[in-house]
Design a protein around this motif. Structure first.
Motif, mmCIF file in Angstrom:
data_model
loop_
_atom_site.group_PDB
_atom_site.id
_atom_site.type_symbol
_atom_site.label_atom_id
_atom_site.label_comp_id
_atom_site.label_asym_id
_atom_site.label_seq_id
_atom_site.Cartn_x
_atom_site.Cartn_y
_atom_site.Cartn_z
ATOM 1 N N ALA A 122 17.556 35.865 42.255
ATOM 2 C CA ALA A 122 18.239 36.837 41.387
ATOM 3 C C ALA A 122 19.746 36.782 41.610
ATOM 4 C CB ALA A 122 17.701 38.240 41.660
ATOM 5 N N PHE A 123 20.136 36.642 42.868
ATOM 6 C CA PHE A 123 21.563 36.604 43.171
ATOM 7 C C PHE A 123 22.217 35.327 42.656
ATOM 8 C CE2 PHE A 123 24.799 38.996 45.288
ATOM 9 C CZ PHE A 123 24.208 40.240 45.317
ATOM 10 N N ALA A 124 21.499 34.217 42.738
ATOM 11 C CA ALA A 124 22.044 32.953 42.219
ATOM 12 C C ALA A 124 22.344 33.094 40.724
ATOM 13 C CB ALA A 124 21.040 31.818 42.464
ATOM 14 N N HIS A 125 21.423 33.772 40.025
ATOM 15 C CA HIS A 125 21.581 33.954 38.588
ATOM 16 C C HIS A 125 22.767 34.875 38.280
ATOM 17 C CE1 HIS A 125 20.249 34.013 34.439
ATOM 18 N NE2 HIS A 125 20.385 35.336 34.454
ATOM 19 N N VAL A 126 22.817 36.027 38.949
ATOM 20 C CA VAL A 126 23.842 37.015 38.599
ATOM 21 C C VAL A 126 25.230 36.554 39.039
ATOM 22 C CG1 VAL A 126 23.770 38.530 40.662
ATOM 23 C CG2 VAL A 126 24.219 39.510 38.395
ATOM 24 N N THR A 127 25.330 35.858 40.192
ATOM 25 C CA THR A 127 26.656 35.414 40.623
ATOM 26 C C THR A 127 27.177 34.300 39.715
ATOM 27 O OG1 THR A 127 25.631 33.980 42.291
ATOM 28 C CG2 THR A 127 26.469 36.115 43.046
ATOM 29 N N ALA A 128 26.266 33.488 39.128
ATOM 30 C CA ALA A 128 26.726 32.465 38.178
ATOM 31 C C ALA A 128 27.359 33.136 36.955
ATOM 32 C CB ALA A 128 25.550 31.570 37.767
ATOM 33 N N THR A 129 26.729 34.245 36.503
ATOM 34 C CA THR A 129 27.287 34.985 35.371
ATOM 35 C C THR A 129 28.638 35.597 35.733
ATOM 36 O OG1 THR A 129 25.024 35.522 34.743
ATOM 37 C CG2 THR A 129 26.780 36.791 33.688
ATOM 38 N N LEU A 130 28.717 36.204 36.926
ATOM 39 C CA LEU A 130 29.971 36.827 37.362
ATOM 40 C C LEU A 130 31.069 35.769 37.532
ATOM 41 C CD1 LEU A 130 28.418 39.298 39.967
ATOM 42 C CD2 LEU A 130 29.489 39.955 37.785
ATOM 43 N N ARG A 131 30.686 34.582 37.981
ATOM 44 C CA ARG A 131 31.655 33.482 38.077
ATOM 45 C C ARG A 131 32.188 33.136 36.684
ATOM 46 N NH1 ARG A 131 28.876 27.945 39.083
ATOM 47 N NH2 ARG A 131 28.029 28.713 37.105
ATOM 48 N N ASP A 132 31.275 33.044 35.712
ATOM 49 C CA ASP A 132 31.704 32.700 34.359
ATOM 50 C C ASP A 132 32.613 33.785 33.778
ATOM 51 O OD1 ASP A 132 30.205 30.442 34.684
ATOM 52 O OD2 ASP A 132 28.501 31.153 33.492
ATOM 53 N N ASP A 133 32.424 35.042 34.256
ATOM 54 C CA ASP A 133 33.306 36.139 33.820
ATOM 55 C C ASP A 133 34.629 36.156 34.594
ATOM 56 O OD1 ASP A 133 31.249 36.867 32.159
ATOM 57 O OD2 ASP A 133 30.575 38.572 33.376
ATOM 58 N N GLY A 134 34.814 35.216 35.532
ATOM 59 C CA GLY A 134 36.078 35.126 36.271
ATOM 60 C C GLY A 134 36.157 36.007 37.496
ATOM 61 N N LEU A 135 35.034 36.568 37.913
ATOM 62 C CA LEU A 135 35.079 37.490 39.055
ATOM 63 C C LEU A 135 34.932 36.806 40.409
ATOM 64 C CD1 LEU A 135 33.306 39.926 36.917
ATOM 65 C CD2 LEU A 135 34.606 40.969 38.770
ATOM 66 N N ILE A 136 34.510 35.529 40.394
ATOM 67 C CA ILE A 136 34.276 34.842 41.675
ATOM 68 C C ILE A 136 35.050 33.527 41.678
ATOM 69 C CG2 ILE A 136 32.550 33.912 43.267
ATOM 70 C CD1 ILE A 136 30.488 35.761 41.943
ATOM 71 N N PRO A 137 36.326 33.572 42.148
ATOM 72 C CA PRO A 137 37.109 32.327 42.215
ATOM 73 C C PRO A 137 36.652 31.458 43.389
ATOM 74 C CG PRO A 137 38.357 34.162 43.141
ATOM 75 C CD PRO A 137 37.061 34.742 42.640
ATOM 76 N N GLY A 138 36.935 30.168 43.284
ATOM 77 C CA GLY A 138 36.735 29.266 44.426
ATOM 78 C C GLY A 138 35.286 28.968 44.750
ATOM 79 N N TRP A 139 34.444 28.882 43.708
ATOM 80 C CA TRP A 139 33.016 28.610 43.906
ATOM 81 C C TRP A 139 32.812 27.395 44.811
ATOM 82 C CZ3 TRP A 139 29.213 31.731 42.048
ATOM 83 C CH2 TRP A 139 27.891 31.264 42.116
ATOM 84 N N ARG A 140 31.883 27.484 45.773
ATOM 85 C CA ARG A 140 31.710 26.420 46.766
ATOM 86 C C ARG A 140 30.347 25.747 46.739
ATOM 87 N NH1 ARG A 140 34.857 28.022 52.081
ATOM 88 N NH2 ARG A 140 36.417 29.416 51.239
#
Lengths: 281, 281
Positions: A68-86
């Motif tokens: 569930a977290f993998a899914h939601v963080t991918a969405t939040l990344r696409d919204d610009g909330l999670i810079p520097g994805w690793r």
């Protein structure tokens, strides 16, 4: 300018601007009130009470929560909330020595104010009465603190390795330190801090190590994460720490801890009690 | 038995059993709810609100407060509430580096849960690859911890001396260490704890020092406060700390801090994070 200025840069935390992030009755993080609005939309993963953000209770196992977290963080990344994805899984739980409740992408750790753990190693040596320290300059490609000064070796603590195993690995990758030398590093304590930064809340415990490096050994970076290494007299390190922000915010605290432990900071310094409190928040 | 047991003995604190002790809007201590009933009778010195014990606001200067406290603590001593009277004034204030608001008898400090400050010095030496430590046994006449094991040198921090001046003085009185040797002691940090004991709440910050003692130097107590000194291999010190309560409660923490700083405690010890937190409460 003084040591206490570096401490204050790692103490930017107003509890009224954060709400706890709960998995069942375990608090695993602190989320900024501004972020809560984004999470409220993702009702399959979160529910928001007056007092906290909760993981949906039907996500009741490690694998379900992680997926569930993998899914939601991918969405939040696409919204610009999670810079520097690793693309690096990071264990999340109630305490360091308890089994993790789930894993999340490492770059999302500050957004959720999850406690982060790392290993930091001071490389030092004596030359007569002088103390010298190896200082690294972070690569310009690093997502956090590009170009900042840092310890000889430092890295986040991943799942599946002991702290000492991780230190040995980082010593090789960051500085080309052979295993028999790296194994001489001494654990010398922790520092901890909670501070708001651009990427979110840094809520970290760092495990500190000191390695006495043989005079003549020169570190060579292997993984592209360190731009250069400098061997500086400790007085030059002190001058940079006291008067500049050239060291990465948390690397400065690791060095202040080194200076305190080795008697470079007088107990009668008027900030002494506050410095020590700031190293162990 | 393990280091964490010594930490837990210095962490006996249930906030619901204490109320703040306020001088104006400065919190200077924590008073046990059982004690509040006694203080309530002394309306010339205290007033008790729902949330706190307050010093009467008409006692508005250092001298007035100190005189009122001398009077009320003498009465409390006669009522049996303050054991081990020392006739030693102790400064009370909002922080270590601020001017004190008044002075109280040192033996009354725990009854009011006032923050206490002390200097503790580990005397150590290397012999080849071995580390040895000087251990003192407290005199049977000491009001706190008679007969317990202790640092080579330790003492409360009085008004009117710097920490380093106090350390030099205590080195002379407790162990006959000449000033030129004592002056080589290195400040190495603080520990802090808050723990209820028979005498009240110990709410202390200890300033720790390490002195590398020349092999062959033998400490000689001057003031009758130390019954004997022993030079022990560090392994013997560790065994006593891990498996017994022979060290005074706070001396054990000072040694655990020494062991952490010098790499004797593995970072992968499952209690490591809790040990470090317990040294800096």
């Amino acid at each position: 300018m003084a040591y206490i200025d570096r401490i204050r840069e790692c103490s930017v935390y107003d509890p009224s601007k954060y709400v706890p992030f709960m998995v069942g009755d375990v608090c695993v993080g602190q989320i900024e009130t501004e972020t809560v609005a984004y999470l409220r939309e993702h009702t399959d993963v979160f529910w928001v009470s007056d007092a906290a953000v909760h993981l949906q209770p039907d996500l009741d196992g490690f694998d379900d929560r992680t997926a569930a977290f993998a899914h939601v963080t991918a969405t939040l990344r696409d919204d610009g909330l999670i810079p520097g994805w690793r693309d690096e899984p990071y264990p999340v739980g109630g305490a360091f020595n308890l089994p993790p409740l789930f894993e999340m992408e490492r770059a999302s750790v500050p957004l959720f104010g999850v406690r982060g753990y790392g290993v930091h190693m001071n490389g030092w040596l004596s030359r007569g009465a002088d103390t010298l320290m190896w200082v690294g300059r972070r690569s310009l490609s690093k997502p956090t603190g590009p170009g900042k000064l840092d310890q000889m070796v430092a890295g986040g603590q991943p799942a599946g390795l002991s702290l000492f195993e991780n230190l040995i690995k980082e010593c090789d990758e960051e500085a080309g330190i052979p295993e028999d030398l790296a194994a001489q590093a001494k654990p010398v304590g922790t520092i901890s801090y909670m501070t708001g930064r651009a990427e979110g809340l840094r809520n970290d415990v760092l495990f500190n190590f000191d390695l006495e490096v043989p005079d003549g050994f020169t570190p060579v970076n292997q993984d592209g994460e360190v731009a250069e290494f400098m061997l500086w007299p400790i007085e030059q390190v002190i001058e940079k720490i006291q008067n500049t922000e050239e060291f990465k915010f948390n690397a400065a605290l690791v060095i202040i801890d080194f200076l305190v432990r080795r008697g470079f900071v007088p107990a009668d310094d008027p900030d002494y009690v506050d410095i020590l409190a700031g190293l162990h928040q």
